[in-house]
Design an enzyme around this catalytic site. Structure first.
Site: not given
Length: 377
Positions: A92, A272
């Site tokens: 991320d 996720d």
């Protein structure tokens, strides 16, 4: 890298695919365990392979940049060498962490974001360019573009301006990505992120802008931040109608077992969420029969296994009474057992969804499974 769709569902937008990277092939739909600081909390790397069956894990740019620091990661030869995970890694960009730092002196400007470390209060600055450089140094197989994750609720005007800045940042990310090379001998891909809050017209604009970039894959961000679940599904449905069908789609930060199955039905390939491990540490265990709050008194003398469907894993190795005892005593082993149980369940869930898509029975199976999986035992 390569993505192929191998089967589709006749009654939804669900699809089963294969995503090939230099660190291995991922069978989609897939759930990615979150390893924020280079580790999936409370889980050994060996357990991620067996019994969890993880195919790809996450790292986080913000956290790894602050600690252990880029000098350590680069000296180790990248995150794969540093944490000994041999499979694919996605990072991320830190956009969500920047969002979560609201109220701590964070300042968002056109150039990037100024923020203070949650560790020691030191001041730092992320730009689209620096975030690309950081992810090059971490060595993730899949890198995320730097974006602003809008809060919920927010005004239409705020969401519009934020989305437009995210698009300008994306162009800078792409320029930097194309001007640099991977550091550790394996290919890396960049995923843009669709934003627009819960405003359908903004989501459409953003998805069209992102689709034009021709990236290897695309992500949907800014959801699962407090909006009603119906809004999340509506926005995802809108976006998957626009994003290229031959590219993997990643719905960020989602979610419950029901969220994942409904997301798969909407054409999402990758998910996720910290829920499996975070909730495990608080005593919530997901099973094929429903959700167990292991702290409840009813499990005190229940010596049956956690889930007989996984008799060959920790689900079948420890009794409910024993795990309850560990959690109640705040023994580390309790959280570790529950975390492995939950992650194994999540990987089982997406694996079963894939089988059902291939067999042509996904929609009817999904509709049966959701009430069962979400009931409180």
């Amino acid at each position: 890298m390569k993505f192929e769709i191998q089967s589709t569902d006749a009654h939804s937008k669900a699809r089963a695919g294969s995503l090939s990277t230099d660190h291995g092939t991922i069978q989609t739909p897939i759930f990615m365990p979150v390893g924020t600081a280079g580790t999936v909390k409370g889980v050994h790397i060996s357990e991620l392979t067996d019994p969890i069956k993880a195919q790809i894990i996450l790292g986080n740019t913000y956290h790894l940049y602050l600690r252990p620091g880029l000098d350590v990661i680069e000296a180790a030869g990248g995150l794969h060498q540093f944490n000994s995970w041999k499979g694919p890694i996605l990072t991320d960009s830190g956009g969500y962490q920047v969002y979560s730092l609201a109220g701590t002196g964070r300042k968002i400007v056109e150039e990037g974001v100024k923020f203070k470390s949650h560790i020691d209060g030191s001041t730092h600055f992320f730009s689209p360019e620096s975030v690309m450089d950081i992810q090059r140094t971490i060595g993730a197989d899949i890198m995320m573009a730097f974006d602003e994750c809008t809060p919920y609720p927010c005004t239409y005007e705020y969401a519009r301006k934020s989305m437009e800045m995210t698009h300008r940042w994306l162009d800078r990310c792409i320029n930097r990505f194309e001007a640099t090379e991977p550091k550790y001998g394996h290919n890396q891909a960049l995923f843009p992120i669709v934003q627009g809050s819960v405003y359908k017209d903004l989501r459409k604009i953003s998805a069209e802008y992102i689709a034009e970039k021709g990236a290897f894959g695309n992500a949907i961000g800014g959801l699962s931040v407090g909006e009603p679940v119906e809004d999340m599904y509506e926005m995802a449905d809108e976006v998957t109608d626009i994003l290229p069908k031959d590219k993997p789609r990643y719905l960020m930060g989602v979610g419950t077992p029901a969220n994942i199955l409904e997301g798969i039905a909407l054409g999402i390939d990758m998910f996720d969420c910290v829920m499996p491990t975070r909730n495990a540490r608080n005593g919530m265990i997901f099973t094929t029969q429903g959700i167990i709050n292991i702290k409840n008194e009813k499990w005190k003398s229940d010596f049956s296994v956690i889930d007989p469907a996984f008799a060959d894993t920790v689900h079948g190795q420890y009794s409910k009474a024993y795990v309850r005892h560990l959690i109640r005593c705040e023994e580390m082993l309790g959280a570790m057992i529950a975390s492995v149980c939950n992650l194994r369940f999540y990987l089982w869930l997406v694996g079963e969804a894939r089988k059902e898509i291939v067999q042509g029975s996904f929609t009817s199976w999904k509709n049966r499974m959701i009430p069962q999986l979400m009931q409180r035992l």
